[in-house]
Design a protein around this motif. Structure first.
Motif, PDB file in Angstrom:
ATOM      1  N   ILE A  32      74.091 -80.625  87.338  1.00 12.48           N
ATOM      2  CA  ILE A  32      75.139 -79.655  87.624  1.00 12.48           C
ATOM      3  C   ILE A  32      75.473 -79.728  89.099  1.00 12.48           C
ATOM      4  CG2 ILE A  32      75.740 -77.215  87.654  1.00 12.48           C
ATOM      5  CD1 ILE A  32      73.866 -76.908  85.335  1.00 12.48           C
ATOM      6  N   ILE A  33      76.761 -79.903  89.397  1.00 14.67           N
ATOM      7  CA  ILE A  33      77.171 -79.903  90.799  1.00 14.67           C
ATOM      8  C   ILE A  33      78.318 -78.920  90.962  1.00 14.67           C
ATOM      9  CG2 ILE A  33      76.389 -82.205  91.449  1.00 14.67           C
ATOM     10  CD1 ILE A  33      79.140 -83.261  90.779  1.00 14.67           C
ATOM     11  N   GLY A  34      78.576 -78.578  92.206  1.00 11.91           N
ATOM     12  CA  GLY A  34      79.672 -77.648  92.444  1.00 11.91           C
ATOM     13  C   GLY A  34      79.562 -77.030  93.820  1.00 11.91           C
ATOM     14  N   GLY A  35      80.557 -76.218  94.165  1.00 16.46           N
ATOM     15  CA  GLY A  35      80.595 -75.631  95.491  1.00 16.46           C
ATOM     16  C   GLY A  35      79.611 -74.488  95.642  1.00 16.46           C
ATOM     17  N   VAL A  36      79.502 -74.018  96.886  1.00 12.87           N
ATOM     18  CA  VAL A  36      78.626 -72.887  97.168  1.00 12.87           C
ATOM     19  C   VAL A  36      79.231 -71.617  96.572  1.00 12.87           C
ATOM     20  CG1 VAL A  36      77.595 -71.509  98.995  1.00 12.87           C
ATOM     21  CG2 VAL A  36      77.851 -73.974  99.283  1.00 12.87           C
ATOM     22  N   GLY A  37      78.382 -70.797  95.962  1.00 14.65           N
ATOM     23  CA  GLY A  37      78.858 -69.530  95.406  1.00 14.65           C
ATOM     24  C   GLY A  37      79.677 -69.686  94.155  1.00 14.65           C
ATOM     25  N   SER A  38      79.498 -70.809  93.451  1.00 17.32           N
ATOM     26  CA  SER A  38      80.318 -71.016  92.259  1.00 17.32           C
ATOM     27  C   SER A  38      79.577 -70.607  90.990  1.00 17.32           C
ATOM     28  CB  SER A  38      80.755 -72.471  92.182  1.00 17.32           C
ATOM     29  OG  SER A  38      79.656 -73.305  92.340  1.00 17.32           O
ATOM     30  N   GLY A  39      78.382 -70.043  91.128  1.00 19.01           N
ATOM     31  CA  GLY A  39      77.674 -69.527  89.949  1.00 19.01           C
ATOM     32  C   GLY A  39      76.635 -70.465  89.369  1.00 19.01           C
ATOM     33  N   ARG A  40      76.265 -71.486  90.147  1.00 17.45           N
ATOM     34  CA  ARG A  40      75.302 -72.451  89.603  1.00 17.45           C
ATOM     35  C   ARG A  40      73.918 -71.843  89.408  1.00 17.45           C
ATOM     36  NH1 ARG A  40      74.905 -76.890  93.366  1.00 17.45           N
ATOM     37  NH2 ARG A  40      75.559 -75.349  94.895  1.00 17.45           N
TER      38      ARG A  40
ATOM     39  N   LEU B  42      80.629 -77.355  88.089  1.00 12.51           N
ATOM     40  CA  LEU B  42      80.803 -75.918  87.950  1.00 12.51           C
ATOM     41  C   LEU B  42      81.396 -75.435  89.261  1.00 12.51           C
ATOM     42  CD1 LEU B  42      80.197 -73.379  86.218  1.00 12.51           C
ATOM     43  CD2 LEU B  42      77.972 -73.274  87.289  1.00 12.51           C
ATOM     44  N   ASN B  43      82.648 -75.041  89.224  1.00 11.21           N
ATOM     45  CA  ASN B  43      83.280 -74.593  90.469  1.00 11.21           C
ATOM     46  C   ASN B  43      84.064 -73.328  90.235  1.00 11.21           C
ATOM     47  OD1 ASN B  43      83.552 -74.845  93.150  1.00 11.21           O
ATOM     48  ND2 ASN B  43      84.710 -76.749  93.105  1.00 11.21           N
TER      49      ASN B  43
ATOM     50  N   ILE C 290      86.807 -89.849  92.483  1.00 14.56           N
ATOM     51  CA  ILE C 290      86.880 -89.291  93.833  1.00 14.56           C
ATOM     52  C   ILE C 290      87.856 -88.130  93.932  1.00 14.56           C
ATOM     53  CG2 ILE C 290      87.606 -89.823  96.204  1.00 14.56           C
ATOM     54  CD1 ILE C 290      86.214 -92.382  96.036  1.00 14.56           C
ATOM     55  N   ASN C 291      89.000 -88.249  93.263  1.00 13.28           N
ATOM     56  CA  ASN C 291      90.004 -87.191  93.357  1.00 13.28           C
ATOM     57  C   ASN C 291      89.510 -85.889  92.746  1.00 13.28           C
ATOM     58  OD1 ASN C 291      91.836 -88.797  94.662  1.00 13.28           O
ATOM     59  ND2 ASN C 291      92.649 -89.615  92.721  1.00 13.28           N
ATOM     60  N   LEU C 292      88.836 -86.028  91.601  1.00 12.39           N
ATOM     61  CA  LEU C 292      88.297 -84.853  90.930  1.00 12.39           C
ATOM     62  C   LEU C 292      87.268 -84.162  91.824  1.00 12.39           C
ATOM     63  CD1 LEU C 292      88.020 -83.300  88.123  1.00 12.39           C
ATOM     64  CD2 LEU C 292      85.999 -84.720  87.805  1.00 12.39           C
ATOM     65  N   LEU C 293      86.387 -84.960  92.407  1.00 12.18           N
ATOM     66  CA  LEU C 293      85.356 -84.394  93.275  1.00 12.18           C
ATOM     67  C   LEU C 293      85.992 -83.699  94.476  1.00 12.18           C
ATOM     68  CD1 LEU C 293      82.598 -87.172  93.302  1.00 12.18           C
ATOM     69  CD2 LEU C 293      82.637 -85.069  91.977  1.00 12.18           C
ATOM     70  N   LYS C 294      86.990 -84.364  95.045  1.00 13.32           N
ATOM     71  CA  LYS C 294      87.647 -83.809  96.231  1.00 13.32           C
ATOM     72  C   LYS C 294      88.309 -82.478  95.902  1.00 13.32           C
ATOM     73  CE  LYS C 294      89.315 -86.826  99.465  1.00 13.32           C
ATOM     74  NZ  LYS C 294      90.276 -87.924  99.731  1.00 13.32           N
ATOM     75  N   LYS C 295      88.930 -82.445  94.706  1.00  9.20           N
ATOM     76  CA  LYS C 295      89.589 -81.216  94.290  1.00  9.20           C
ATOM     77  C   LYS C 295      88.595 -80.068  94.165  1.00  9.20           C
ATOM     78  CE  LYS C 295      91.953 -80.917  90.375  1.00  9.20           C
ATOM     79  NZ  LYS C 295      92.557 -81.626  89.240  1.00  9.20           N
ATOM     80  N   ASN C 296      87.370 -80.434  93.808  1.00 13.06           N
ATOM     81  CA  ASN C 296      86.357 -79.391  93.643  1.00 13.06           C
ATOM     82  C   ASN C 296      85.473 -79.240  94.884  1.00 13.06           C
ATOM     83  OD1 ASN C 296      86.566 -78.278  90.853  1.00 13.06           O
ATOM     84  ND2 ASN C 296      86.567 -80.465  90.411  1.00 13.06           N
ATOM     85  N   ARG C 297      85.935 -79.746  96.005  1.00  9.37           N
ATOM     86  CA  ARG C 297      85.234 -79.631  97.289  1.00  9.37           C
ATOM     87  C   ARG C 297      83.812 -80.187  97.241  1.00  9.37           C
ATOM     88  NH1 ARG C 297      87.217 -74.684  96.134  1.00  9.37           N
ATOM     89  NH2 ARG C 297      85.157 -73.727  96.066  1.00  9.37           N
ATOM     90  N   ILE C 298      83.652 -81.307  96.561  1.00 13.54           N
ATOM     91  CA  ILE C 298      82.341 -81.957  96.524  1.00 13.54           C
ATOM     92  C   ILE C 298      82.482 -83.298  97.238  1.00 13.54           C
ATOM     93  CG2 ILE C 298      80.565 -82.950  95.022  1.00 13.54           C
ATOM     94  CD1 ILE C 298      81.684 -80.984  92.857  1.00 13.54           C
ATOM     95  N   ILE C 299      81.562 -83.580  98.126  1.00 14.96           N
ATOM     96  CA  ILE C 299      81.629 -84.845  98.848  1.00 14.96           C
ATOM     97  C   ILE C 299      80.971 -85.922  97.998  1.00 14.96           C
ATOM     98  CG2 ILE C 299      80.916 -86.094 100.920  1.00 14.96           C
ATOM     99  CD1 ILE C 299      80.840 -83.228 102.246  1.00 14.96           C
ATOM    100  N   SER C 300      81.727 -86.991  97.725  1.00 13.17           N
ATOM    101  CA  SER C 300      81.167 -88.025  96.863  1.00 13.17           C
ATOM    102  C   SER C 300      80.140 -88.848  97.631  1.00 13.17           C
ATOM    103  CB  SER C 300      82.282 -88.908  96.307  1.00 13.17           C
ATOM    104  OG  SER C 300      83.173 -89.248  97.345  1.00 13.17           O
TER     105      SER C 300
END
Lengths: 283, 258
Positions: free
Chosen positions: A36-44, A218-219, A236-246
């Motif tokens: 599971i990956i995602g941004g900070v505070g996204s409910g992980r 999870l974002n 890469i685009n999907l990750l970038k959209k979800n603020r995840i550094i590939s």
């Protein structure tokens, strides 16, 4: 076969206006290594505690939909029933230790004591577990005096010893140094080979790329994408959209493709990168 | 780094260490009952002196007396306040200026209280020093005492140094932001007050996290509990327990009659 199944699951901590998890639909298969990956505070973290039943049993709030873990509805079954099926490891190595043991052996046996395992069986399992985590020379040390990485290994082992079907790891290496991180991930890799279902929430994409079967993003409190590890982590685009550094390797290969130095798929792991470089070298 | 523990088990190979925790608990509780039966602090001091053979046979002669220094200030306060303001005062021992006086009854009362404290501290400390907390929990579980009580005993011993080191970290963090912790008592009190907030909040946060860790180890499972450490009540334990209770009755009655 699905062992963890979120059915339109939503969660709202009482006192907060917005939902921390929103309409989660997801099923995780038995024996799968799920990232599971995602941004900070996204409910992980809430996602992880829901599988263990901490949400809704330990924290107050409102549930919508349902979550089935190993045939049990988490809302309707008790924490102690769930604790024999799910093991949960969290961030801080220090608070993972219960303080119930004066040394590593006793800390490991604590869960078994609570389940009423006979003493002989307990001794056998503790011995096996200490060997598995490679802490033989530390077994009489106080767990609080160990290094962070070793403490986290003890914490993982003391949950594993109860032989759960599912192991949920919520950023187990967030507070560890690189060496501690490697120690813990090597242990997780070992466990994955034994066929335990592992759900790993982490920011360390490089490790996930190597081990995970599937990855979910999870974002902003919702599942954005579920897919095969390679499919998700090289988008890469999907990750970038979800603020995840590939991963560095993915970025490198992307750069080389853009400069028309390399024709091929995006890289994800160190091995991919090695192959790519040898191809580039050959021209 | 966690600082040294005030309360901790010291592993030694001695007769007293090998006794069942329950036996030691019975001895300790008997002594505590006894000092509340006695009517003279001299009897309590005699009981206090009896710690010496106990301590000697547990190979901890020096360590047992260590915590007395922490009580010293309490003794001083007790003697001063009771000596001056004991409510049932009759005999003046020394007349002081401004109408104050040191009263004999007050001093006797203070010595009674301090001798009791002294005995409880030393015997209680010997119990803690010679009993492995895990054994204590296991023994309590066998007696079917609530296991939560056992966990509280054990975890408290383990978590006190965590809180101490957390406190040290907070002090260092505040010092690096210019907090002055040296000077007069008022100044020091003022300096330490802002540390309580973060310490308290941090402890609550840790307690919540530890509670989740406990739940993850089936702490609330409703079934017969077992123990990793084995504690057996042997013949010698039974003999000593019976002897202790006989001694308690004999000493209690004599002291009451004297």
């Amino acid at each position: 076969m699905a062992i963890v199944e979120f059915k339109n699951f939503s969660w709202n901590y009482s006192g907060y206006r917005s939902k921390v998890l929103r309409n989660i639909n997801l099923s995780i298969n038995k024996g799968e290594f799920f990232g599971i990956i995602g941004g900070v505070g996204s409910g992980r973290t809430t996602f992880c505690s829901a599988i263990m039943g901490l949400v809704p049993h330990l924290y107050p709030g409102n549930i919508d939909g349902e979550l089935i873990v190993d045939g049990l509805n988490t809302e309707k079954s008790s924490m102690s029933d769930l604790s024999t099926r799910v093991g949960l490891i969290m961030q801080s190595p220090d608070t993972q230790l219960t303080g119930a043991g004066m040394n590593v052996e006793e800390e490991l046996s604590f869960g078994l004591e609570n389940l009423g395992t006979p003493r002989k069986e307990m001794i056998k399992r503790v011995k096996k577990m200490i060997k598995l985590i490679g802490l033989e020379s530390f077994k009489y040390r106080n767990p609080f005096e160990l290094s962070g990485g070793q403490q986290q290994k003890v914490a993982i082992a003391s949950v594993l010893i109860m032989q759960p079907e599912i192991l949920v790891l919520d950023e187990p290496t967030a507070q560890l140094d690189p060496l501690g991180t490697t120690l813990v991930f090597n242990l997780i890799k070992k466990l994955a080979r034994k066929g335990i279902t592992i759900i790993l929430n982490t920011q360390k994409i490089d490790y996930l790329a190597e081990f995970a079967d599937r990855v979910a993003i999870l974002n902003d409190n919702e599942i954005r994408k579920v897919g095969k590890t390679r499919e998700v982590l090289t988008d890469i685009n999907l990750l970038k959209k979800n603020r995840i550094i590939s991963s560095d390797f993915t970025q490198l290969s992307n750069e080389l493709i853009n400069r028309k130095l390399y024709k091929g798929a995006l890289c994800m792991t160190l091995n991919d990168a090695k192959e790519m470089i040898s191809k580039v070298k050959r021209g | 780094m966690p600082r040294a523990l005030l309360i901790s088990y010291i592993d030694k190979d001695s007769f007293f260490h090998k006794l069942n925790p329950v036996t030691k608990l019975v001895i300790t509780i008997s002594v505590i009952i006894l000092i509340f039966i006695t009517k003279s602090f001299i009897h309590n001091l005699i009981i206090f002196i009896f710690i010496i053979p106990f301590a000697y046979y547990s190979k901890l002669t020096k360590q047992v007396f260590m915590p007395i220094k922490y009580l010293f200030i309490i003794f001083v306060i007790l003697f001063v306040i009771q000596g001056l303001f004991y409510p049932f005062r009759e005999t003046v021992l020394i007349q002081l200026p401004y109408g104050f006086a040191i009263w004999t009854e007050g001093l006797i009362y203070a010595s009674m209280i301090s001798s009791r404290l002294l005995v409880m501290l030393v015997y209680g400390y010997l119990f803690v020093l010679t009993t492995h907390p895990g054994d204590l929990v296991s023994a309590l579980r066998k007696l079917r005492l609530p296991y939560i009580f056992g966990y509280i005993v054990l975890a408290t011993l383990q978590i006190i140094p965590r809180v101490q080191s957390q406190m040290a970290t907070i002090i260092e963090a505040q010092k690096s932001r210019g907090l002055e912790t040296k000077g007069s008592i008022v100044k020091r009190l003022r300096a330490y007050t802002p540390l309580l907030g973060p310490l308290f909040m941090g402890s609550v946060q840790n307690a919540i996290e530890r509670a989740t860790a406990l739940e993850a180890r089936a702490f609330s499972a409703k079934c017969e509990k077992t123990s990793y450490r084995e504690t057996i009540i042997m013949k010698k334990d039974k003999v000593i327990m019976v002897l202790t209770i006989i001694c308690l009755i004999i000493f209690g009655v004599t002291s009451w009659l004297l």
